[in-house]
Design a protein around this motif. Structure first.
Motif, PDB file in Angstrom:
ATOM      1  N   ILE A  88       0.835  -1.203   0.000  1.00 19.53           N
ATOM      2  CA  ILE A  88       0.000   0.000   0.000  1.00 19.53           C
ATOM      3  C   ILE A  88       0.872   1.255   0.000  1.00 19.53           C
ATOM      4  O   ILE A  88       0.621   2.209  -0.746  1.00 19.53           O
ATOM      5  CB  ILE A  88      -0.930   0.002   1.231  1.00 19.53           C
ATOM      6  CG1 ILE A  88      -1.997  -1.085   1.092  1.00 19.53           C
ATOM      7  CG2 ILE A  88      -1.604   1.377   1.396  1.00 19.53           C
ATOM      8  CD1 ILE A  88      -2.924  -1.199   2.283  1.00 19.53           C
ATOM      9  N   LYS A  89       1.896   1.276   0.816  1.00 13.21           N
ATOM     10  CA  LYS A  89       2.794   2.433   0.873  1.00 13.21           C
ATOM     11  C   LYS A  89       3.473   2.671  -0.474  1.00 13.21           C
ATOM     12  O   LYS A  89       3.658   3.817  -0.896  1.00 13.21           O
ATOM     13  CB  LYS A  89       3.835   2.227   1.967  1.00 13.21           C
ATOM     14  CG  LYS A  89       3.271   2.320   3.378  1.00 13.21           C
ATOM     15  CD  LYS A  89       4.363   2.155   4.422  1.00 13.21           C
ATOM     16  CE  LYS A  89       3.805   2.275   5.835  1.00 13.21           C
ATOM     17  NZ  LYS A  89       4.851   2.108   6.868  1.00 13.21           N
ATOM     18  N   GLN A  90       3.824   1.573  -1.133  1.00 14.45           N
ATOM     19  CA  GLN A  90       4.455   1.702  -2.450  1.00 14.45           C
ATOM     20  C   GLN A  90       3.478   2.320  -3.449  1.00 14.45           C
ATOM     21  O   GLN A  90       3.852   3.210  -4.228  1.00 14.45           O
ATOM     22  CB  GLN A  90       4.909   0.329  -2.943  1.00 14.45           C
ATOM     23  CG  GLN A  90       5.587   0.372  -4.309  1.00 14.45           C
ATOM     24  CD  GLN A  90       5.944  -1.019  -4.820  1.00 14.45           C
ATOM     25  OE1 GLN A  90       5.612  -2.020  -4.202  1.00 14.45           O
ATOM     26  NE2 GLN A  90       6.628  -1.081  -5.935  1.00 14.45           N
ATOM     27  N   LEU A  91       2.232   1.857  -3.435  1.00 14.65           N
ATOM     28  CA  LEU A  91       1.222   2.431  -4.328  1.00 14.65           C
ATOM     29  C   LEU A  91       1.024   3.910  -4.046  1.00 14.65           C
ATOM     30  O   LEU A  91       0.925   4.725  -4.963  1.00 14.65           O
ATOM     31  CB  LEU A  91      -0.105   1.693  -4.148  1.00 14.65           C
ATOM     32  CG  LEU A  91      -0.292   0.352  -4.850  1.00 14.65           C
ATOM     33  CD1 LEU A  91      -1.682  -0.205  -4.542  1.00 14.65           C
ATOM     34  CD2 LEU A  91      -0.097   0.481  -6.352  1.00 14.65           C
ATOM     35  N   GLN A  92       0.952   4.257  -2.784  1.00 16.08           N
ATOM     36  CA  GLN A  92       0.704   5.649  -2.411  1.00 16.08           C
ATOM     37  C   GLN A  92       1.863   6.566  -2.785  1.00 16.08           C
ATOM     38  O   GLN A  92       1.652   7.740  -3.119  1.00 16.08           O
ATOM     39  CB  GLN A  92       0.416   5.730  -0.910  1.00 16.08           C
ATOM     40  CG  GLN A  92      -0.899   5.078  -0.509  1.00 16.08           C
ATOM     41  CD  GLN A  92      -1.100   5.002   0.984  1.00 16.08           C
ATOM     42  OE1 GLN A  92      -0.129   5.104   1.749  1.00 16.08           O
ATOM     43  NE2 GLN A  92      -2.333   4.826   1.432  1.00 16.08           N
ATOM     44  N   SER A  93       3.072   6.043  -2.750  1.00 13.02           N
ATOM     45  CA  SER A  93       4.240   6.877  -3.056  1.00 13.02           C
ATOM     46  C   SER A  93       4.509   6.990  -4.547  1.00 13.02           C
ATOM     47  O   SER A  93       5.110   7.966  -4.996  1.00 13.02           O
ATOM     48  CB  SER A  93       5.482   6.300  -2.361  1.00 13.02           C
ATOM     49  OG  SER A  93       5.785   5.010  -2.856  1.00 13.02           O
ATOM     50  N   THR A  94       4.052   6.023  -5.331  1.00 13.36           N
ATOM     51  CA  THR A  94       4.348   6.032  -6.769  1.00 13.36           C
ATOM     52  C   THR A  94       3.175   6.481  -7.626  1.00 13.36           C
ATOM     53  O   THR A  94       3.358   6.811  -8.797  1.00 13.36           O
ATOM     54  CB  THR A  94       4.785   4.629  -7.239  1.00 13.36           C
ATOM     55  OG1 THR A  94       3.741   3.686  -6.959  1.00 13.36           O
ATOM     56  CG2 THR A  94       6.065   4.200  -6.530  1.00 13.36           C
ATOM     57  N   ASN A  95       1.973   6.489  -7.071  1.00 15.85           N
ATOM     58  CA  ASN A  95       0.808   6.875  -7.858  1.00 15.85           C
ATOM     59  C   ASN A  95       0.809   8.374  -8.140  1.00 15.85           C
ATOM     60  O   ASN A  95       0.902   9.197  -7.228  1.00 15.85           O
ATOM     61  CB  ASN A  95      -0.476   6.490  -7.122  1.00 15.85           C
ATOM     62  CG  ASN A  95      -1.715   6.917  -7.900  1.00 15.85           C
ATOM     63  OD1 ASN A  95      -1.980   6.404  -8.973  1.00 15.85           O
ATOM     64  ND2 ASN A  95      -2.460   7.850  -7.331  1.00 15.85           N
ATOM     65  N   LYS A  96       0.692   8.727  -9.412  1.00  8.56           N
ATOM     66  CA  LYS A  96       0.712  10.131  -9.832  1.00  8.56           C
ATOM     67  C   LYS A  96      -0.606  10.546 -10.493  1.00  8.56           C
ATOM     68  O   LYS A  96      -0.746  11.683 -10.947  1.00  8.56           O
ATOM     69  CB  LYS A  96       1.862  10.372 -10.814  1.00  8.56           C
ATOM     70  CG  LYS A  96       3.237   9.977 -10.284  1.00  8.56           C
ATOM     71  CD  LYS A  96       3.617  10.750  -9.036  1.00  8.56           C
ATOM     72  CE  LYS A  96       5.015  10.358  -8.548  1.00  8.56           C
ATOM     73  NZ  LYS A  96       5.373  11.056  -7.287  1.00  8.56           N
ATOM     74  N   ASP A  97      -1.560   9.627 -10.524  1.00 10.19           N
ATOM     75  CA  ASP A  97      -2.831   9.899 -11.184  1.00 10.19           C
ATOM     76  C   ASP A  97      -3.783  10.569 -10.197  1.00 10.19           C
ATOM     77  O   ASP A  97      -4.191   9.964  -9.210  1.00 10.19           O
ATOM     78  CB  ASP A  97      -3.437   8.592 -11.684  1.00 10.19           C
ATOM     79  CG  ASP A  97      -4.691   8.815 -12.516  1.00 10.19           C
ATOM     80  OD1 ASP A  97      -5.187   9.954 -12.549  1.00 10.19           O
ATOM     81  OD2 ASP A  97      -5.178   7.848 -13.128  1.00 10.19           O
ATOM     82  N   PRO A  98      -4.160  11.837 -10.446  1.00 12.40           N
ATOM     83  CA  PRO A  98      -5.065  12.543  -9.507  1.00 12.40           C
ATOM     84  C   PRO A  98      -6.397  11.821  -9.326  1.00 12.40           C
ATOM     85  O   PRO A  98      -6.993  11.873  -8.253  1.00 12.40           O
ATOM     86  CB  PRO A  98      -5.260  13.912 -10.175  1.00 12.40           C
ATOM     87  CG  PRO A  98      -4.081  14.078 -11.079  1.00 12.40           C
ATOM     88  CD  PRO A  98      -3.743  12.695 -11.552  1.00 12.40           C
ATOM     89  N   LYS A  99      -6.870  11.151 -10.382  1.00 11.18           N
ATOM     90  CA  LYS A  99      -8.152  10.450 -10.296  1.00 11.18           C
ATOM     91  C   LYS A  99      -8.082   9.258  -9.330  1.00 11.18           C
ATOM     92  O   LYS A  99      -9.089   8.846  -8.771  1.00 11.18           O
ATOM     93  CB  LYS A  99      -8.582   9.970 -11.688  1.00 11.18           C
ATOM     94  CG  LYS A  99      -8.872  11.092 -12.667  1.00 11.18           C
ATOM     95  CD  LYS A  99      -9.308  10.539 -14.010  1.00 11.18           C
ATOM     96  CE  LYS A  99      -9.599  11.664 -14.993  1.00 11.18           C
ATOM     97  NZ  LYS A  99     -10.012  11.145 -16.332  1.00 11.18           N
ATOM     98  N   MET A 100      -6.881   8.719  -9.173  1.00 13.07           N
ATOM     99  CA  MET A 100      -6.710   7.554  -8.309  1.00 13.07           C
ATOM    100  C   MET A 100      -6.252   7.924  -6.902  1.00 13.07           C
ATOM    101  O   MET A 100      -6.207   7.073  -6.016  1.00 13.07           O
ATOM    102  CB  MET A 100      -5.664   6.615  -8.930  1.00 13.07           C
ATOM    103  CG  MET A 100      -6.094   5.979 -10.240  1.00 13.07           C
ATOM    104  SD  MET A 100      -7.433   4.782  -9.986  1.00 13.07           S
ATOM    105  CE  MET A 100      -6.562   3.526  -9.045  1.00 13.07           C
ATOM    106  N   ALA A 101      -5.956   9.189  -6.695  1.00 15.07           N
ATOM    107  CA  ALA A 101      -5.353   9.613  -5.423  1.00 15.07           C
ATOM    108  C   ALA A 101      -6.228   9.265  -4.228  1.00 15.07           C
ATOM    109  O   ALA A 101      -5.758   8.723  -3.222  1.00 15.07           O
ATOM    110  CB  ALA A 101      -5.068  11.108  -5.453  1.00 15.07           C
ATOM    111  N   ASP A 102      -7.538   9.577  -4.325  1.00 16.36           N
ATOM    112  CA  ASP A 102      -8.433   9.310  -3.201  1.00 16.36           C
ATOM    113  C   ASP A 102      -8.588   7.811  -2.952  1.00 16.36           C
ATOM    114  O   ASP A 102      -8.669   7.371  -1.801  1.00 16.36           O
ATOM    115  CB  ASP A 102      -9.806   9.943  -3.448  1.00 16.36           C
ATOM    116  CG  ASP A 102      -9.769  11.456  -3.351  1.00 16.36           C
ATOM    117  OD1 ASP A 102      -8.824  11.981  -2.723  1.00 16.36           O
ATOM    118  OD2 ASP A 102     -10.672  12.102  -3.901  1.00 16.36           O
ATOM    119  N   ILE A 103      -8.629   7.036  -4.032  1.00 18.41           N
ATOM    120  CA  ILE A 103      -8.780   5.589  -3.891  1.00 18.41           C
ATOM    121  C   ILE A 103      -7.559   4.991  -3.208  1.00 18.41           C
ATOM    122  O   ILE A 103      -7.671   4.213  -2.256  1.00 18.41           O
ATOM    123  CB  ILE A 103      -8.996   4.933  -5.281  1.00 18.41           C
ATOM    124  CG1 ILE A 103     -10.315   5.414  -5.881  1.00 18.41           C
ATOM    125  CG2 ILE A 103      -8.965   3.411  -5.168  1.00 18.41           C
ATOM    126  CD1 ILE A 103     -10.573   4.902  -7.274  1.00 18.41           C
TER     127      ILE A 103
END
Length: 269
Positions: A88-103
């Motif tokens: 989860i931490k990896q996803l949160q640190s690498t995700n750059k898509d604003p649409k996916m940020a809240d998810i």
């Protein structure tokens, strides 16, 4: 969550040293029902990554041959809560898509008994759009399983399932049961962690020099429980890893189940 804290009987063999007195005796022949198999699997917690509504994080299954869609989706099932949290931490640190940020921000680790996963698989195995569970065992235990298999002469480069470790009196003899000191019950432990199996092996070795650890995959364990009618299967107990045992101890006790007190197995003096 209630299912997670109803493990008092199974976790009774977990003490400061984990192990009880090595005991050999006659066991009754009892066939196992689907419910009994589920209850045995319930002793092992597994960890899903879920959203704020409790739904597992999943992705569509890839296309099959000739571009045919297989239907359904796949979700990861972790044997380590820490590894699920790390993902989860990896996803949160690498995700750059604003649409996916809240998810991604709302993702959490949810523990469920392995028996629930087994039950879901049994109920949906013939459904085309079912949820497929991709198990993610602890890397250290996979490595340990491969080392043991290679030492036994089996040349295996990959282990594609969840390894389970059982201690035998010798390669051509039966599994080592242990005796719980509180109620004199004898059980046959199958360990999720190689380290725990090594602990039992160290205890047995002085008396049984040929004792060893056998590597079994979880699918083989389930198939044996489903198909065989052998005397020792009723006594089989799956022992979760130390990490999972520590997590279980943090859960609130369910007073309605009467499992507030968990007997501890201690070596007989």
């Amino acid at each position: 969550m209630k299912a997670l804290v109803r493990w008092g009987a199974t976790l009774g063999l977990i003490g400061s040293t984990l192990l009880g007195t090595v005991f050999v005796g006659n066991l009754p022949v009892l066939a196992l029902s689907e419910q009994q198999i589920k209850e045995k699997l319930d002793s092992v917690p597994v960890y899903l990554i879920t959203n704020d509504k409790g739904l597992p994080l999943s992705r569509p299954l890839p296309e099959g041959q000739n571009g045919q869609k297989l239907g359904g989706s796949v979700t990861g099932v972790y044997l380590s809560r820490q590894e699920a949290q790390a993902f989860i931490k990896q996803l949160q640190s690498t995700n750059k898509d604003p649409k996916m940020a809240d998810i991604v921000k709302s993702l959490q680790v949810t523990a469920v008994p392995l028996g629930i996963i087994y039950q879901q698989l049994q109920q949906t195995k013939n459904q085309p759009n079912r949820l497929v569970f991709a198990f993610k065992p602890v890397e250290q235990d996979v490595k340990g399983a491969l080392e043991l298999l290679n030492q036994s002469g089996q040349k295996i480069d990959q282990f594609r399932s969840v390894p389970i470790f059982a201690v035998r009196f010798a390669p051509d003899q039966g599994y080592v049961p242990i005796k719980l000191t509180n109620d004199k019950e004898q059980v046959v432990p199958l360990f999720v962690s190689k380290q725990d199996a090594q602990g039992l092996l160290n205890q047995v070795k002085p008396k049984y020099p040929k004792a060893d650890i056998q590597v079994i995959d979880i699918d083989g364990v389930i198939k044996t429980l489903q198909d065989k009618n052998e005397d020792w299967l009723k006594q089989v107990v799956l022992v979760p890893s130390q990490e999972s045992r520590e997590y279980i101890r943090t859960l609130p006790k369910d007073s309605a189940t009467g499992n507030n007190r968990q007997p501890a197995a201690k070596p007989k003096r």
